[in-house]
Design an enzyme around this catalytic site. Structure first.
Site, short mmCIF file in Angstrom:
data_model
loop_
_atom_site.label_atom_id
_atom_site.label_comp_id
_atom_site.label_asym_id
_atom_site.label_seq_id
_atom_site.Cartn_x
_atom_site.Cartn_y
_atom_site.Cartn_z
N MET A 216 0.84 -1.21 0.00
CA MET A 216 0.00 0.00 0.00
C MET A 216 0.87 1.25 0.00
O MET A 216 0.42 2.34 0.39
CB MET A 216 -0.94 -0.01 1.22
CG MET A 216 -1.91 -1.19 1.17
SD MET A 216 -3.43 -0.88 2.06
CE MET A 216 -2.82 -0.64 3.70
N HIS B 289 9.20 -3.33 3.40
CA HIS B 289 8.78 -3.58 2.02
C HIS B 289 10.00 -3.92 1.15
O HIS B 289 9.97 -4.82 0.32
CB HIS B 289 8.11 -2.34 1.42
CG HIS B 289 6.86 -1.90 2.12
ND1 HIS B 289 6.81 -0.73 2.83
CD2 HIS B 289 5.63 -2.45 2.20
CE1 HIS B 289 5.58 -0.58 3.33
NE2 HIS B 289 4.85 -1.61 2.95
N ASP C 245 2.22 -9.12 9.32
CA ASP C 245 0.77 -9.34 9.23
C ASP C 245 0.56 -10.85 9.17
O ASP C 245 0.24 -11.41 8.12
CB ASP C 245 0.23 -8.62 8.00
CG ASP C 245 0.55 -7.14 8.06
OD1 ASP C 245 -0.06 -6.44 8.87
OD2 ASP C 245 1.45 -6.69 7.33
#
Ligand code: AMP
Length: 283
Positions: A30, A37, A151
């Protein structure tokens, strides 16, 4: 690096790659990219001939309008990072491009997986994740896709999505990247006030203390320890702490109820919702 803003651009960019049967690694994000990332992109770079990164703040996975409104957006910097990391294709669509008006959304049933923790506390969140990731898998048709263990529950959801879609993509879970003070890197960390940024590493230090404690303590003692320690911190509000079976994500009451155990926590610090986890490896 090719930047695609529409599905048509993406299909076009992928056409010669598909003709040559090059292997594709996909990293869905996102944006507001950080070293967490970047670690996924690096792994994808090593393992595939072509790396595709999507940058899309997915509105349908937010169950809170304020959270969506304030989510950090740093496209210029994101593109710099992706170029440096050797990304081949960036897919950065608009919400209208991804979700044309009138087009129905897919509806997934993740069973018990979505009844706990993030699924229970953020209604609709995992369906939103399933819809965007499912559409990305269909469009990009990657050989491998990379997801962070920060996550943790999301990784299980994605594996289940792949089963439901009968897609051949291999899901590659990637370890949590942390700041030197232990705070798990997150796009939302940028939203912390200076004072709260100093407080935030306490979450991981409590998790680490719970790991030491777990060597000689029962699961319920460890659970109570974490809950008590968080509650003692004036600025932290515990949303949940659950010790779960890594496979089913269902809460367990004894260590031996699961082959591998993971402690998942969500804490609010000011307005910012922070997520983290730790694995106990109790035999
Ligand atoms: P997001 O942009 O927050 O949706 O994250 C995109 C991907 O990066 C997800 O698979 C996340 O789990 C992963 N990710 C985010 N933060 C970290 C981190 N600190 N370490 C490893 N992976 C991460």
């Amino acid at each position: 690096m090719i930047i695609c803003k529409t599905k048509t651009d993406l299909t076009q960019a992928l056409s010669s790659i598909n003709r040559e049967k090059l292997s594709i690694g996909l990293v869905p994000t996102m944006g507001a990219l950080h070293l967490g990332h970047a670690s996924l992109v690096e792994k994808a770079r090593k393992e595939n001939q072509i790396v595709v990164v999507s940058v899309f703040v997915n509105p349908i996975q937010f169950n809170n309008a304020e959270d969506l409104k304030h989510y950090p957006r740093t496209m210029e910097n994101d593109l710099k990072i992706l170029e440096e990391k050797g990304c081949d294709i960036v897919f950065a669509p608009s919400p209208e491009e991804m979700y044309p008006q009138g087009e129905p959304l897919e509806s997934y049933d993740f069973g018990l997986l979505e009844k706990v923790m993030e699924g229970k506390n953020r209604p609709g969140h995992f369906n939103g994740v399933g819809v965007i990731v499912g559409r990305l898998f269909s469009m990009v048709n990657p050989n491998k896709a990379y997801f962070g263990e920060k996550d943790f529950q999301q990784v299980s959801i994605i594996k289940d999505l792949v089963r439901q879609m009968k897609h051949g993509v291999e899901i590659v879970p990637c370890p949590i990247i942390r700041e030197s003070d232990g705070l798990a890197l997150s796009s939302r960390n940028a939203l912390l006030t200076k004072e709260n940024r100093k407080i935030a590493p306490i979450i991981y230090s409590i998790l680490k203390e719970s790991l030491s404690l777990s060597q000689n303590a029962s699961l319920s003692e460890v659970k109570q320890f974490v809950e008590r320690r968080i509650k003692k911190e004036k600025y932290l509000a515990l949303e949940y702490f659950e010790i779960a079976d890594e496979d089913s994500m269902q809460s367990i009451v004894n260590w031996k109820d699961a082959k591998e155990q993971v402690g998942c926590i969500v804490v609010k610090l000011g307005d910012v919702r922070l997520i983290d986890n730790i694995r106990y490896h109790k035999k």
